[in-house]
Design a protein around this motif. Structure first.
Motif, PDB file in Angstrom:
ATOM      1  N   GLN A 106      46.608   1.642  15.760  1.00 11.43           N
ATOM      2  CA  GLN A 106      48.003   1.803  16.177  1.00 11.43           C
ATOM      3  C   GLN A 106      48.981   1.081  15.255  1.00 11.43           C
ATOM      4  OE1 GLN A 106      49.006   3.899  18.541  1.00 11.43           O
ATOM      5  NE2 GLN A 106      46.844   4.471  18.689  1.00 11.43           N
ATOM      6  N   ALA A 107      48.594  -0.069  14.741  1.00 12.06           N
ATOM      7  CA  ALA A 107      49.495  -0.803  13.849  1.00 12.06           C
ATOM      8  C   ALA A 107      49.808   0.015  12.604  1.00 12.06           C
ATOM      9  CB  ALA A 107      48.877  -2.149  13.468  1.00 12.06           C
ATOM     10  N   LEU A 108      48.794   0.664  12.057  1.00 14.42           N
ATOM     11  CA  LEU A 108      49.002   1.493  10.866  1.00 14.42           C
ATOM     12  C   LEU A 108      49.836   2.720  11.197  1.00 14.42           C
ATOM     13  CD1 LEU A 108      48.384   2.157   7.896  1.00 14.42           C
ATOM     14  CD2 LEU A 108      46.312   3.310   8.684  1.00 14.42           C
ATOM     15  N   ARG A 109      49.568   3.350  12.322  1.00 14.84           N
ATOM     16  CA  ARG A 109      50.336   4.535  12.721  1.00 14.84           C
ATOM     17  C   ARG A 109      51.823   4.199  12.826  1.00 14.84           C
ATOM     18  NH1 ARG A 109      46.480   8.230  14.988  1.00 14.84           N
ATOM     19  NH2 ARG A 109      44.655   7.195  15.863  1.00 14.84           N
ATOM     20  N   GLN A 110      52.107   3.055  13.443  1.00 14.67           N
ATOM     21  CA  GLN A 110      53.500   2.677  13.675  1.00 14.67           C
ATOM     22  C   GLN A 110      54.188   2.227  12.386  1.00 14.67           C
ATOM     23  OE1 GLN A 110      53.346  -0.235  16.811  1.00 14.67           O
ATOM     24  NE2 GLN A 110      52.440   1.200  18.278  1.00 14.67           N
ATOM     25  N   ALA A 118      57.864  12.072   0.584  1.00 20.29           N
ATOM     26  CA  ALA A 118      58.522  10.916  -0.020  1.00 20.29           C
ATOM     27  C   ALA A 118      57.509   9.834  -0.346  1.00 20.29           C
ATOM     28  CB  ALA A 118      59.597  10.371   0.914  1.00 20.29           C
ATOM     29  N   ARG A 119      57.966   8.896  -1.147  1.00 14.83           N
ATOM     30  CA  ARG A 119      57.207   7.671  -1.430  1.00 14.83           C
ATOM     31  C   ARG A 119      58.065   6.500  -0.967  1.00 14.83           C
ATOM     32  NH1 ARG A 119      53.334   6.308  -5.333  1.00 14.83           N
ATOM     33  NH2 ARG A 119      52.670   8.474  -5.071  1.00 14.83           N
ATOM     34  N   PHE A 120      57.464   5.581  -0.199  1.00 20.06           N
ATOM     35  CA  PHE A 120      58.188   4.441   0.339  1.00 20.06           C
ATOM     36  C   PHE A 120      57.577   3.133  -0.162  1.00 20.06           C
ATOM     37  CE2 PHE A 120      58.719   7.823   3.495  1.00 20.06           C
ATOM     38  CZ  PHE A 120      60.102   7.827   3.672  1.00 20.06           C
ATOM     39  N   ALA A 121      58.375   2.086  -0.119  1.00 20.50           N
ATOM     40  CA  ALA A 121      57.874   0.761  -0.466  1.00 20.50           C
ATOM     41  C   ALA A 121      56.829   0.337   0.565  1.00 20.50           C
ATOM     42  CB  ALA A 121      59.018  -0.243  -0.498  1.00 20.50           C
ATOM     43  N   THR A 122      55.867  -0.437   0.138  1.00 21.15           N
ATOM     44  CA  THR A 122      54.826  -0.930   1.038  1.00 21.15           C
ATOM     45  C   THR A 122      55.460  -1.811   2.108  1.00 21.15           C
ATOM     46  OG1 THR A 122      53.299  -0.966  -0.833  1.00 21.15           O
ATOM     47  CG2 THR A 122      52.639  -2.153   1.163  1.00 21.15           C
ATOM     48  N   PRO A 123      55.180  -1.544   3.377  1.00 23.35           N
ATOM     49  CA  PRO A 123      55.742  -2.386   4.431  1.00 23.35           C
ATOM     50  C   PRO A 123      55.105  -3.765   4.432  1.00 23.35           C
ATOM     51  CG  PRO A 123      54.159  -0.858   5.355  1.00 23.35           C
ATOM     52  CD  PRO A 123      54.325  -0.478   3.902  1.00 23.35           C
ATOM     53  N   VAL A 124      55.695  -4.670   5.164  1.00 27.68           N
ATOM     54  CA  VAL A 124      55.121  -6.003   5.311  1.00 27.68           C
ATOM     55  C   VAL A 124      53.732  -5.878   5.920  1.00 27.68           C
ATOM     56  CG1 VAL A 124      55.343  -8.239   6.448  1.00 27.68           C
ATOM     57  CG2 VAL A 124      57.380  -7.070   5.570  1.00 27.68           C
ATOM     58  N   LEU A 125      52.760  -6.465   5.267  1.00 26.29           N
ATOM     59  CA  LEU A 125      51.375  -6.365   5.738  1.00 26.29           C
ATOM     60  C   LEU A 125      51.118  -7.452   6.782  1.00 26.29           C
ATOM     61  CD1 LEU A 125      49.560  -5.639   2.347  1.00 26.29           C
ATOM     62  CD2 LEU A 125      50.272  -3.998   4.106  1.00 26.29           C
ATOM     63  N   THR A 126      51.518  -7.169   8.012  1.00 22.97           N
ATOM     64  CA  THR A 126      51.270  -8.089   9.110  1.00 22.97           C
ATOM     65  C   THR A 126      49.767  -8.234   9.335  1.00 22.97           C
ATOM     66  OG1 THR A 126      51.330  -6.309  10.738  1.00 22.97           O
ATOM     67  CG2 THR A 126      53.434  -7.378  10.194  1.00 22.97           C
ATOM     68  N   ASP A 127      49.390  -9.213  10.120  1.00 29.26           N
ATOM     69  CA  ASP A 127      47.965  -9.423  10.388  1.00 29.26           C
ATOM     70  C   ASP A 127      47.339  -8.183  11.025  1.00 29.26           C
ATOM     71  OD1 ASP A 127      48.162 -11.962   9.365  1.00 29.26           O
ATOM     72  OD2 ASP A 127      48.212 -12.972  11.318  1.00 29.26           O
ATOM     73  N   LEU A 129      48.388  -5.025  10.864  1.00 30.69           N
ATOM     74  CA  LEU A 129      48.353  -3.914   9.912  1.00 30.69           C
ATOM     75  C   LEU A 129      47.245  -4.121   8.891  1.00 30.69           C
ATOM     76  CD1 LEU A 129      49.404  -1.331   8.656  1.00 30.69           C
ATOM     77  CD2 LEU A 129      51.224  -2.656   7.543  1.00 30.69           C
ATOM     78  N   GLN A 130      47.115  -5.329   8.364  1.00 36.48           N
ATOM     79  CA  GLN A 130      46.061  -5.601   7.394  1.00 36.48           C
ATOM     80  C   GLN A 130      44.686  -5.448   8.023  1.00 36.48           C
ATOM     81  OE1 GLN A 130      46.592  -6.384   3.884  1.00 36.48           O
ATOM     82  NE2 GLN A 130      44.481  -5.639   4.059  1.00 36.48           N
ATOM     83  N   ALA A 131      44.564  -5.820   9.285  1.00 36.27           N
ATOM     84  CA  ALA A 131      43.281  -5.662   9.973  1.00 36.27           C
ATOM     85  C   ALA A 131      42.909  -4.184  10.085  1.00 36.27           C
ATOM     86  CB  ALA A 131      43.343  -6.301  11.356  1.00 36.27           C
ATOM     87  N   ASN A 132      43.881  -3.343  10.364  1.00 35.32           N
ATOM     88  CA  ASN A 132      43.640  -1.896  10.408  1.00 35.32           C
ATOM     89  C   ASN A 132      43.190  -1.383   9.052  1.00 35.32           C
ATOM     90  OD1 ASN A 132      46.040  -0.400  12.778  1.00 35.32           O
ATOM     91  ND2 ASN A 132      44.375  -1.828  13.100  1.00 35.32           N
ATOM     92  N   ILE A 133      43.889  -1.796   8.008  1.00 32.47           N
ATOM     93  CA  ILE A 133      43.551  -1.352   6.644  1.00 32.47           C
ATOM     94  C   ILE A 133      42.142  -1.793   6.276  1.00 32.47           C
ATOM     95  CG2 ILE A 133      44.143  -1.603   4.196  1.00 32.47           C
ATOM     96  CD1 ILE A 133      47.100  -2.001   5.183  1.00 32.47           C
ATOM     97  N   ASP A 134      41.836  -3.049   6.544  1.00 35.39           N
ATOM     98  CA  ASP A 134      40.502  -3.576   6.217  1.00 35.39           C
ATOM     99  C   ASP A 134      39.413  -2.819   6.966  1.00 35.39           C
ATOM    100  OD1 ASP A 134      41.714  -5.454   4.593  1.00 35.39           O
ATOM    101  OD2 ASP A 134      41.545  -7.093   6.048  1.00 35.39           O
ATOM    102  N   ARG A 135      39.667  -2.536   8.230  1.00 40.45           N
ATOM    103  CA  ARG A 135      38.662  -1.843   9.030  1.00 40.45           C
ATOM    104  C   ARG A 135      38.424  -0.424   8.494  1.00 40.45           C
ATOM    105  NH1 ARG A 135      34.000  -1.077  10.960  1.00 40.45           N
ATOM    106  NH2 ARG A 135      33.881   0.433  12.673  1.00 40.45           N
ATOM    107  N   ILE A 136      39.477   0.267   8.133  1.00 44.65           N
ATOM    108  CA  ILE A 136      39.328   1.617   7.592  1.00 44.65           C
ATOM    109  C   ILE A 136      38.562   1.582   6.275  1.00 44.65           C
ATOM    110  CG2 ILE A 136      40.602   3.552   6.572  1.00 44.65           C
ATOM    111  CD1 ILE A 136      42.795   2.918   8.725  1.00 44.65           C
TER     112      ILE A 136
END
Length: 224
Positions: A106-110, A118-127, A129-136
């Motif tokens: 959910q953190a990544l979805r939001q 479009a291309r957007f700047a990388t959002p702030v990698l909150t804990d 969000l980073q946990a979602n990225i790491d898990r994927i």
């Protein structure tokens, strides 16, 4: 012929999943597009979906909503196609990670809504969000290392699991998410898949736009 009801290709991650699966396995279907956030969107959606959401697979008088249910219906209808991996252990793993995709992150979805235009700047990698990225990334790495063999996809050949994670690939790309080298290689493979190339090309030619989509994100480049 099957009918698949979807929303705007630029934004609808859930629509992309079964659409890409059908295309990848060359299963013929009729496409019905109901663009989001228009005065008649809800009314039109309710003609097909009791949830009022897309995607919906229509098979004669059978209506199937929810992406995982659609995937399983396609797999049952076409048992000759390797929608899921043939190997039992790989198949169990693929179903597990696909269901995790369906219900989680959910953190990544939001933080990174799908937007192919479009291309957007990388959002702030909150804990979270980073946990979602790491898990994927861990999921993709485990699938590739255990079951990928010599093929470029999660289980060697393209399966439903790849289709389920395809929108995540686009999110990582759209928001410039920092990823591992192996993740980048898998992303490049997925972004070059003919089904996705066809989807993206059609998305760019759509006439429907949602100006406030991904509001709050810093735009780097627009493609549409």
């Amino acid at each position: 012929m099957l009918k698949l009801v979807i929303a705007n290709k630029l934004y609808s991650s859930w629509s992309l999943r079964p659409w890409a699966l059908l295309k990848a396995f060359e299963i013929p279907f009729e496409e019905v597009t109901i663009p989001l956030r228009r005065p008649d969107s809800r009314e039109r959606l309710m003609e097909y979906s009791p949830s009022g959401k897309v995607p919906v697979l229509v098979d004669d008088d059978v209506f199937v909503w929810e992406s995982m249910a659609i995937v399983e219906t396609i797999a049952e209808r076409y048992p000759d196609r390797a929608i899921w991996p043939r190997d039992a252990k790989a198949r169990a793993h693929a179903r597990a990670i696909s269901n995790e995709m369906h219900s989680g992150f959910q953190a990544l979805r939001q933080a990174c809504p799908m937007h192919l235009g479009a291309r957007f700047a990388t959002p702030v990698l909150t804990d979270s969000l980073q946990a979602n990225i790491d898990r994927i990334e861990d999921i993709w790495s485990e699938a590739r290392n255990r079951f990928g063999g010599n093929g470029p996809y999660l289980y060697g050949a393209f399966t439903a699991a790849d289709a389920m994670y395809l929108p995540i690939v686009t999110r990582f790309e759209t928001y410039g998410v920092p990823v591992r080298e192996a993740t980048r290689a898998y992303m490049d493979t997925m972004l070059a898949h003919p089904a996705f190339v066809e989807w993206r090309t059609a998305a760019f030619s759509e006439e429907w736009r949602i100006p406030d989509y991904a509001v709050g994100h810093t735009l780097i480049e627009s493609y549409v």
